[in-house]
Design a protein around this motif. Structure first.
Motif, PDB file in Angstrom:
ATOM      1  N   THR A   1       0.809  -1.222   0.000  1.00  0.00           N
ATOM      2  CA  THR A   1       0.000   0.000   0.000  1.00  0.00           C
ATOM      3  C   THR A   1       0.844   1.275   0.000  1.00  0.00           C
ATOM      4  N   GLN A   2       2.158   1.141   0.188  1.00  0.00           N
ATOM      5  CA  GLN A   2       3.036   2.317   0.133  1.00  0.00           C
ATOM      6  C   GLN A   2       4.475   1.888  -0.101  1.00  0.00           C
ATOM      7  N   LEU A   3       5.188   2.641  -0.903  1.00  0.00           N
ATOM      8  CA  LEU A   3       6.600   2.406  -1.189  1.00  0.00           C
ATOM      9  C   LEU A   3       7.386   3.626  -0.729  1.00  0.00           C
TER      10      LEU A   3
ATOM     11  N   LEU B   1       8.291  -1.018   2.451  1.00  0.00           N
ATOM     12  CA  LEU B   1       7.002  -1.298   1.820  1.00  0.00           C
ATOM     13  C   LEU B   1       5.952  -1.578   2.888  1.00  0.00           C
ATOM     14  N   LYS B   2       4.913  -0.759   2.924  1.00  0.00           N
ATOM     15  CA  LYS B   2       3.785  -1.046   3.804  1.00  0.00           C
ATOM     16  C   LYS B   2       2.874  -2.050   3.093  1.00  0.00           C
ATOM     17  N   PHE B   3       2.305  -2.982   3.859  1.00  0.00           N
ATOM     18  CA  PHE B   3       1.445  -3.984   3.239  1.00  0.00           C
ATOM     19  C   PHE B   3       0.212  -4.241   4.090  1.00  0.00           C
ATOM     20  N   CYS B   4      -0.778  -4.823   3.466  1.00  0.00           N
ATOM     21  CA  CYS B   4      -2.016  -5.221   4.137  1.00  0.00           C
ATOM     22  C   CYS B   4      -2.481  -6.516   3.489  1.00  0.00           C
ATOM     23  N   HIS B   5      -2.481  -7.620   4.248  1.00  0.00           N
ATOM     24  CA  HIS B   5      -2.918  -8.899   3.688  1.00  0.00           C
ATOM     25  C   HIS B   5      -3.462  -9.811   4.788  1.00  0.00           C
ATOM     26  N   PHE B   6      -4.112 -10.863   4.357  1.00  0.00           N
ATOM     27  CA  PHE B   6      -4.648 -11.848   5.295  1.00  0.00           C
ATOM     28  C   PHE B   6      -3.565 -12.853   5.633  1.00  0.00           C
TER      29      PHE B   6
ATOM     30  N   LEU C   1       7.422  -4.004   5.430  1.00  0.00           N
ATOM     31  CA  LEU C   1       8.540  -4.878   5.057  1.00  0.00           C
ATOM     32  C   LEU C   1       9.743  -4.003   4.766  1.00  0.00           C
ATOM     33  N   ASN C   2      10.810  -4.202   5.556  1.00  0.00           N
ATOM     34  CA  ASN C   2      12.060  -3.491   5.305  1.00  0.00           C
ATOM     35  C   ASN C   2      12.927  -4.298   4.354  1.00  0.00           C
ATOM     36  N   ILE C   3      13.257  -3.720   3.216  1.00  0.00           N
ATOM     37  CA  ILE C   3      14.137  -4.381   2.262  1.00  0.00           C
ATOM     38  C   ILE C   3      15.517  -3.738   2.392  1.00  0.00           C
ATOM     39  N   PHE C   4      16.459  -4.480   2.951  1.00  0.00           N
ATOM     40  CA  PHE C   4      17.798  -3.961   3.183  1.00  0.00           C
ATOM     41  C   PHE C   4      18.630  -4.046   1.897  1.00  0.00           C
ATOM     42  N   CYS C   5      19.377  -2.991   1.650  1.00  0.00           N
ATOM     43  CA  CYS C   5      20.249  -2.953   0.480  1.00  0.00           C
ATOM     44  C   CYS C   5      21.376  -1.963   0.756  1.00  0.00           C
TER      45      CYS C   5
END
Length: 250
Positions: free
Chosen positions: A182-184, A195-200, A212-216
């Motif tokens: 829902t957001q980057l 990344l913000k997310f919304c799921h079941f 979700l933190n994507i490390f780089c």
């Protein structure tokens, strides 16, 4: 396909769910997945405590030669600082794989058995050395209690504490579909694409909203974010902001 680095071999506890799909982007990295500001404060505080213990050790050793006095204190301070670093500045392994289905992330940290071997041998050898030196100067017995003694107690607590070992061993597999996000955001305070997310979540049996933190690496953030953007749903915000880096949980 973008490959920023040679991928780490996944441990047997973790497997890619969509390994049969062609990968669009993949890389691996070792990163500190926690609040580094708090960890740095903890390190600074404990380093001050160790310095105080070293100064006490130096004052106790006033009867020995100056060269032995200085070298033993420097050795003690350096070793304890190294042990402290291994506690406050731990890193976790991350492997990312992007496919048409979404983003997969494998996270893992194995218990450092080498640390137990090192502590055991070091405390034993150091104890023998200090006991020998105590035959020359009895004040070395105090050093044996402070140095090798404390290292021996640390070894025993690490080797026989299942709770501690479980805390130092983690295996996580995360999977998200592109439609979940829902957001980057490109983080301005860490080497992270957020990344913000919304799921079941079938395990919890409810809707979960988190991030979700994507490390780089620093120079990769823009490339990763720009690569992700076209796969997201229309209208998903793309921003630059300060982000939180919460600890991963099972």
């Amino acid at each position: 396909m973008l490959n920023f680095d040679k991928a780490l071999d996944l441990p047997p506890q973790l497997q890619w769910k969509y390994a049969n799909e062609p990968e669009l982007m993949t890389w691996s990295i070792r990163a500190r997945n926690y609040n580094t500001f708090v960890a740095n404060l903890m390190f600074s505080f404990m380093a001050t405590v160790i310095l105080g213990a070293t100064l006490i050790m130096y004052s106790v050793y006033e009867g020995m030669s100056q060269s032995w006095r200085i070298s033993s204190c420097i050795f003690f301070f350096s070793l304890m600082l190294l042990v402290l670093l291994s506690v406050t500045h731990q890193r976790m392994n991350f492997a990312y794989r992007f496919t048409r289905s979404g983003i997969e992330c494998c996270e893992w940290k194995d218990f450092p058995k080498w640390a137990l071997t090192f502590l055991k041998w070091f405390s034993g050898i150091a104890a023998i050395i200090f006991i020998y030196l105590a035959t020359i100067d009895p004040t070395f017995l105090i050093g044996a209690l402070i140095g090798p003694g404390s290292m021996g107690l640390m070894y025993l607590s690490m080797a026989h504490s299942k709770t501690y070992q479980q805390m130092q061993t983690q295996y996580h597999h995360l999977m998200y579909e592109w439609k979940d996000f829902t957001q980057l955001a490109i983080a301005t305070n860490r080497e992270v694409v957020d990344l913000k997310f919304c799921h079941f979540d079938p395990r919890l049996g409810r809707i979960v909203k988190w991030n979700l933190n994507i490390f780089c690496k620093r120079k990769q953030k823009e490339a990763v974010a720009n690569f992700i953007k076209p796969y997201l749903s229309p209208g998903v915000p793309f921003i630059k902001a300060k982000v939180n880096v919460p600890m991963s949980t099972d």
